[in-house]
Design a protein around this motif. Structure first.
Motif, PDB file in Angstrom:
ATOM      1  N   ARG A  24       9.734 -43.362  99.309  1.00 38.29           N
ATOM      2  CA  ARG A  24       9.064 -42.114  98.875  1.00 38.29           C
ATOM      3  C   ARG A  24       9.046 -42.075  97.437  1.00 38.29           C
ATOM      4  O   ARG A  24       8.102 -41.622  96.892  1.00 38.29           O
ATOM      5  N   PHE A  25      10.045 -42.543  96.753  1.00 40.55           N
ATOM      6  CA  PHE A  25      10.055 -42.550  95.106  1.00 40.55           C
ATOM      7  C   PHE A  25       9.181 -43.515  94.744  1.00 40.55           C
ATOM      8  O   PHE A  25       8.640 -43.201  93.579  1.00 40.55           O
ATOM      9  N   ARG A  26       8.991 -44.537  95.436  1.00 37.83           N
ATOM     10  CA  ARG A  26       8.280 -45.640  94.747  1.00 37.83           C
ATOM     11  C   ARG A  26       6.569 -45.136  94.751  1.00 37.83           C
ATOM     12  O   ARG A  26       5.826 -45.232  93.678  1.00 37.83           O
ATOM     13  N   VAL A  27       6.337 -44.480  95.938  1.00 38.84           N
ATOM     14  CA  VAL A  27       4.940 -43.917  95.984  1.00 38.84           C
ATOM     15  C   VAL A  27       4.702 -42.826  95.302  1.00 38.84           C
ATOM     16  O   VAL A  27       3.645 -42.785  94.529  1.00 38.84           O
ATOM     17  N   MET A  28       5.837 -41.892  94.898  1.00 45.18           N
ATOM     18  CA  MET A  28       5.774 -40.821  93.927  1.00 45.18           C
ATOM     19  C   MET A  28       5.398 -41.502  92.589  1.00 45.18           C
ATOM     20  O   MET A  28       4.382 -40.883  91.946  1.00 45.18           O
ATOM     21  N   MET A  29       6.219 -42.567  92.073  1.00 44.40           N
ATOM     22  CA  MET A  29       5.666 -43.026  90.728  1.00 44.40           C
ATOM     23  C   MET A  29       4.458 -43.552  90.855  1.00 44.40           C
ATOM     24  O   MET A  29       3.534 -43.630  89.632  1.00 44.40           O
ATOM     25  N   ASP A  30       3.965 -44.125  91.771  1.00 45.06           N
ATOM     26  CA  ASP A  30       2.683 -44.759  91.754  1.00 45.06           C
ATOM     27  C   ASP A  30       1.537 -43.760  91.556  1.00 45.06           C
ATOM     28  O   ASP A  30       0.472 -44.040  90.631  1.00 45.06           O
ATOM     29  N   LEU A  56      11.697 -42.234  87.426  1.00 48.62           N
ATOM     30  CA  LEU A  56      10.687 -42.051  86.515  1.00 48.62           C
ATOM     31  C   LEU A  56      10.911 -42.874  85.243  1.00 48.62           C
ATOM     32  O   LEU A  56      10.034 -43.340  84.755  1.00 48.62           O
ATOM     33  N   LEU A  57      12.190 -42.823  84.630  1.00 49.16           N
ATOM     34  CA  LEU A  57      12.424 -43.437  83.411  1.00 49.16           C
ATOM     35  C   LEU A  57      12.607 -44.915  83.521  1.00 49.16           C
ATOM     36  O   LEU A  57      12.137 -45.551  82.556  1.00 49.16           O
ATOM     37  N   GLU A  58      13.094 -45.242  84.506  1.00 55.72           N
ATOM     38  CA  GLU A  58      13.127 -46.726  84.941  1.00 55.72           C
ATOM     39  C   GLU A  58      11.558 -47.394  85.115  1.00 55.72           C
ATOM     40  O   GLU A  58      11.493 -48.594  84.581  1.00 55.72           O
ATOM     41  N   ARG A  59      10.829 -46.717  85.718  1.00 50.70           N
ATOM     42  CA  ARG A  59       9.452 -46.996  85.893  1.00 50.70           C
ATOM     43  C   ARG A  59       8.626 -46.668  84.513  1.00 50.70           C
ATOM     44  O   ARG A  59       7.820 -47.578  84.182  1.00 50.70           O
ATOM     45  N   GLY A 231      -3.390 -33.259  99.534  1.00 55.37           N
ATOM     46  CA  GLY A 231      -3.529 -34.229 100.529  1.00 55.37           C
ATOM     47  C   GLY A 231      -2.170 -34.815 100.719  1.00 55.37           C
ATOM     48  O   GLY A 231      -1.212 -34.231 100.205  1.00 55.37           O
ATOM     49  N   VAL A 232      -2.073 -35.854 101.441  1.00 59.61           N
ATOM     50  CA  VAL A 232      -0.681 -36.539 101.889  1.00 59.61           C
ATOM     51  C   VAL A 232      -0.642 -37.768 100.988  1.00 59.61           C
ATOM     52  O   VAL A 232      -1.594 -38.603 101.287  1.00 59.61           O
ATOM     53  N   ALA A 233       0.490 -38.117 100.355  1.00 58.51           N
ATOM     54  CA  ALA A 233       0.393 -39.417  99.492  1.00 58.51           C
ATOM     55  C   ALA A 233       1.191 -40.380 100.410  1.00 58.51           C
ATOM     56  O   ALA A 233       1.246 -41.543 100.322  1.00 58.51           O
ATOM     57  N   TRP A 234       2.374 -39.880 101.146  1.00 55.47           N
ATOM     58  CA  TRP A 234       3.265 -40.732 101.974  1.00 55.47           C
ATOM     59  C   TRP A 234       3.539 -39.759 103.226  1.00 55.47           C
ATOM     60  O   TRP A 234       3.551 -38.592 103.092  1.00 55.47           O
ATOM     61  N   ASP A 239       8.862 -36.565 107.852  1.00 55.37           N
ATOM     62  CA  ASP A 239       8.738 -36.176 106.387  1.00 55.37           C
ATOM     63  C   ASP A 239       7.648 -36.588 105.836  1.00 55.37           C
ATOM     64  O   ASP A 239       6.867 -37.437 106.486  1.00 55.37           O
ATOM     65  N   ALA A 240       7.210 -35.949 104.802  1.00 56.43           N
ATOM     66  CA  ALA A 240       5.818 -36.284 104.131  1.00 56.43           C
ATOM     67  C   ALA A 240       5.920 -36.020 102.781  1.00 56.43           C
ATOM     68  O   ALA A 240       6.956 -35.122 102.189  1.00 56.43           O
ATOM     69  N   MET A 241       5.135 -36.437 101.641  1.00 60.82           N
ATOM     70  CA  MET A 241       4.757 -36.259 100.452  1.00 60.82           C
ATOM     71  C   MET A 241       3.517 -35.503 100.150  1.00 60.82           C
ATOM     72  O   MET A 241       2.505 -36.265 100.409  1.00 60.82           O
ATOM     73  N   VAL A 242       3.406 -34.459  99.976  1.00 67.07           N
ATOM     74  CA  VAL A 242       2.102 -33.827  99.608  1.00 67.07           C
ATOM     75  C   VAL A 242       1.763 -33.786  98.134  1.00 67.07           C
ATOM     76  O   VAL A 242       2.805 -33.515  97.430  1.00 67.07           O
ATOM     77  N   VAL A 243       0.682 -34.014  97.934  1.00 66.70           N
ATOM     78  CA  VAL A 243       0.209 -34.174  96.494  1.00 66.70           C
ATOM     79  C   VAL A 243      -0.929 -33.207  96.176  1.00 66.70           C
ATOM     80  O   VAL A 243      -1.820 -32.897  97.105  1.00 66.70           O
ATOM     81  N   ALA A 244      -1.096 -32.525  95.189  1.00 64.43           N
ATOM     82  CA  ALA A 244      -1.693 -31.448  94.608  1.00 64.43           C
ATOM     83  C   ALA A 244      -2.330 -31.683  93.285  1.00 64.43           C
ATOM     84  O   ALA A 244      -1.620 -32.065  92.377  1.00 64.43           O
ATOM     85  N   ILE A 245      -3.629 -31.605  93.075  1.00 65.44           N
ATOM     86  CA  ILE A 245      -4.252 -32.004  91.834  1.00 65.44           C
ATOM     87  C   ILE A 245      -4.641 -30.686  91.159  1.00 65.44           C
ATOM     88  O   ILE A 245      -5.545 -29.591  91.928  1.00 65.44           O
ATOM     89  N   ARG A 246      -4.138 -30.325  89.946  1.00 63.13           N
ATOM     90  CA  ARG A 246      -4.469 -29.093  89.316  1.00 63.13           C
ATOM     91  C   ARG A 246      -5.945 -29.187  88.637  1.00 63.13           C
ATOM     92  O   ARG A 246      -6.737 -28.361  88.338  1.00 63.13           O
TER      93      ARG A 246
END
Length: 246
Positions: A24-30, A56-59, A231-234, A239-246
């Motif tokens: 999940r974190f990998r996809v979040m950073m992508d 975040l700071l590692e990536r 939408g859904v990023a993962w 469990d899911a990761m929702v993404v919203a664009i402003r």
């Protein structure tokens, strides 16, 4: 205080419940890198020990993070871990307080990131939070929320997921992973965190419980708050990761 050991033990305890946590974190950073580039100004919401900021700071080493939480134990570990790192600012603020944004820098954020936090909150608080975030994220910026988002209309899939999770947790315990209560018991035994643990315990004792919602609920609330697209990023079964664009 060995803050790195606390970070590692927190990660392992969380992975007991979230076997796909690092994915999940990998996809979040992508998504962050693709949406706003390699030098984002990020709000790490309900940051806990600073897990998202660390990834975040590692990536993206030139990123900046404002990490916000209310739990004194989590904040102590975060502050200890990032001591001397000018790229991150750790802020104490309670998301349940309508005035929580007053503790933040005035400048807008490229991205707001959070994980396993919204299910601790009531529907009313999450709805108000999403409205707050629409004012904090710059146009073109993104918000990502990774959390438990079970669908009540898929009971058979939910039952399958429960079997999968129970099997994973059983094996993790055999391998020595601590569960939530055991991890907090180790905090209670550490004299260096006695004051922080007492503060955390007080928060737990007065917490009235939160609510879980399916993906569609979160997407609708975010669009109502002013985000242009959701939408859904993962996702896994529950469990899911929702993404919203402003």
């Amino acid at each position: 205080m060995d803050w790195e050991s606390w970070q590692c033990s927190w990660d392992r305890q969380q992975e007991l419940y979230l076997p796909e946590r690092e994915e999940r974190f990998r996809v979040m950073m992508d998504v962050v890198a693709a949406a706003v580039g390699p030098t984002p100004h990020v709000l790490d919401l309900a940051c806990g020990t600073g897990t998202i900021s660390r990834r975040l700071l590692e990536r993206m080493p030139r990123a900046r993070s404002v990490a916000v939480d209310v739990d004194p134990t989590m904040l102590a570990i975060a502050r200890g871990s990032f001591a001397g790192d000018s790229r991150i600012t750790v802020v104490t603020a309670d998301l349940a307080d309508p005035a929580w944004t007053e503790s933040l820098p005035i400048e807008p954020f490229d991205a707001v990131l959070t994980a396993t936090s919204s299910h601790w909150m009531t529907s009313e608080s999450v709805t108000r939070l999403y409205t707050d975030l629409a004012k904090l994220v710059r146009p073109g910026g993104v918000f990502l929320n990774a959390d438990h988002m079970p669908d009540p209309e898929t009971p058979m899939l939910n039952a399958i997921d429960e079997v999968i999770q129970n099997a994973h947790q059983g094996q993790a315990r055999v391998e020595g992973a601590l569960d939530w209560e055991q991890w907090w018991a180790t905090v209670a035994r550490d004299p260096g965190l006695a004051e922080e643990h007492a503060g955390s315990r007080a928060i737990f004792d007065r917490h009235g419980g939160g609510e879980e919602h399916p993906i569609g609920w979160h997407c609708l609330r975010l669009r109502e708050a002013g985000f242009l697209e959701t939408g859904v990023a993962w996702r896994s079964i529950n469990d899911a990761m929702v993404v919203a664009i402003r």
